[in-house]
Design an enzyme around this catalytic site. Structure first.
Site, PDB file in Angstrom:
ATOM      1  N   ALA A   1       0.840  -1.203   0.000  1.00 30.77           N
ATOM      2  CA  ALA A   1       0.000   0.000   0.000  1.00 30.77           C
ATOM      3  C   ALA A   1       0.872   1.250   0.000  1.00 30.77           C
ATOM      4  CB  ALA A   1      -0.920   0.000   1.205  1.00 30.77           C
ATOM      5  N   SER A   2       0.474   2.228  -0.806  1.00 27.74           N
ATOM      6  CA  SER A   2       1.211   3.487  -0.877  1.00 27.74           C
ATOM      7  C   SER A   2       0.541   4.586  -0.067  1.00 27.74           C
ATOM      8  CB  SER A   2       1.343   3.936  -2.341  1.00 27.74           C
ATOM      9  OG  SER A   2       0.064   4.086  -2.926  1.00 27.74           O
ATOM     10  N   SER A   3      -0.653   4.328   0.426  1.00 29.81           N
ATOM     11  CA  SER A   3      -1.358   5.303   1.263  1.00 29.81           C
ATOM     12  C   SER A   3      -2.308   4.563   2.185  1.00 29.81           C
ATOM     13  CB  SER A   3      -2.154   6.287   0.394  1.00 29.81           C
ATOM     14  OG  SER A   3      -3.248   5.635  -0.234  1.00 29.81           O
TER      15      SER A   3
END
Length: 327
Positions: A9-11
């Protein structure tokens, strides 16, 4: 272990969206999920890795308390100056948990979500009946080997003990769990089995623990985590107590007292009856011993775990006496 897909996940929003999908599970430090997968209990279709989300590992403090990011490592929190000075029981509960290697890997959020170490739960190949794994299948522990099982907060469906150390200290000092859009008192976050033993935490699919807030107090500043176990290290508690004490200016009268138990209940157990019995009283060994028995009100044993009913009040009394300068 079955094959699964992996998403980094990037956020936080991406992590929540992915985690809300059927078959998805979140991983951070990974110590609990990997164990459960190897046991054949967890079988995720997608593993959502939140390890690299920025900002969720911060530890910040103000006059009102300390906020610990969910991705902060156990070892980092235990050694943090503010935690050691203002919340010693929190630091001690972490230092006495697991091994140094695990503390360097495991995150605070993951620690709160760890599942029971009940052998009947963790060995599905041998023990088919477990209401935590298969609701309605029964509880193999009841009538089985119960030495390490709970005496408080049990039901006819489950007697598995909560394994946490940190959670006990958090319950004693009224911590609040941040779940993104909502917050919940830590005492409400952990669930007793009742009729739904498969539900252990008050967290919905797609929610993430983002932080924990611990309010500052004089009781938290003068606190201790006392853990009794079968061996000196790398062992779960047979009984533990997180205790905080604030005295009046005379140095003898109890102004505030916080008591929570571990190792003896299906969830971290707040002993409010002990607190009520001693607040306003003088620190005195006999009174403390008498009040500490209230910690196991309503306890039910299943044979081999009967000793916990005797042990838990002694752990509570010893912790209070140490803080009060009697031991």
């Amino acid at each position: 272990m079955k094959e699964f897909s992996y998403l980094r996940a990037s956020s936080a929003d991406q992590a929540r969206e992915a985690a809300a999908r059927q078959g998805a599970m979140v991983i951070a430090g990974g110590t609990t999920l990997l164990d459960l997968a190897k046991c054949g209990i967890a079988a995720p279709e997608t593993v959502v890795d939140i390890t690299f989300l920025s900002g969720l590992d911060a530890i910040s403090s103000t006059e009102t308390g300390v906020t610990i990011g969910a991705l902060a490592k156990m070892s980092e929190v235990a050694e943090h100056r503010v935690i050691r000075e203002a919340f010693p029981a929190i630091s001690q509960s972490l230092s006495l948990a697991a091994s140094a290697q695990l503390r360097n890997m495991a995150t605070i959020g993951g620690n709160l979500l760890q599942r029971t170490r009940c052998a009947y739960f963790r060995d599905p190949a041998v023990f088919k009946a477990c209401n935590k794994r298969e609701p309605g299948s029964g509880c193999s522990a009841i009538g089985g080997m119960t030495r390490n099982h709970a005496v408080l907060g049990t039901s006819e469906h489950c007697i598995a003990v909560n394994p946490g150390d940190l959670a006990v200290a958090l319950v004693a000092f009224d911590a609040v769990i941040h779940l993104g859009v909502r917050q919940i008192a830590v005492d409400d976050f952990f669930l007793a089995p009742g009729n739904t033993p498969q539900l252990e935490h008050e967290i919905e699919r797609g929610e993430l623990i983002t932080a924990i807030f611990i309010p500052a107090s004089q009781a938290a500043r003068r606190s201790i985590y006392l853990k009794v176990r079968d061996r000196q290290s790398y062992e779960f508690a047979t009984a533990s107590a997180a205790v905080g004490l604030e005295l009046e200016e005379d140095g003898k009268t109890i102004r505030d007292l916080r008591v929570a138990l571990g190792g003896v209940a299906t969830k971290p157990w707040r002993a409010r009856a002990v607190e009520r019995a001693l607040i306003g009283k003088t620190v005195e060994a006999a009174a403390i011993a008498k009040a500490s028995v209230l910690a196991i009100e309503g306890a039910i044993d299943h044979g081999a775990n009967r000793y916990k009913i005797d042990l838990a009040p002694r752990v509570v009394a010893r912790a209070i006496q140490r803080l009060g300068g009697l031991a």
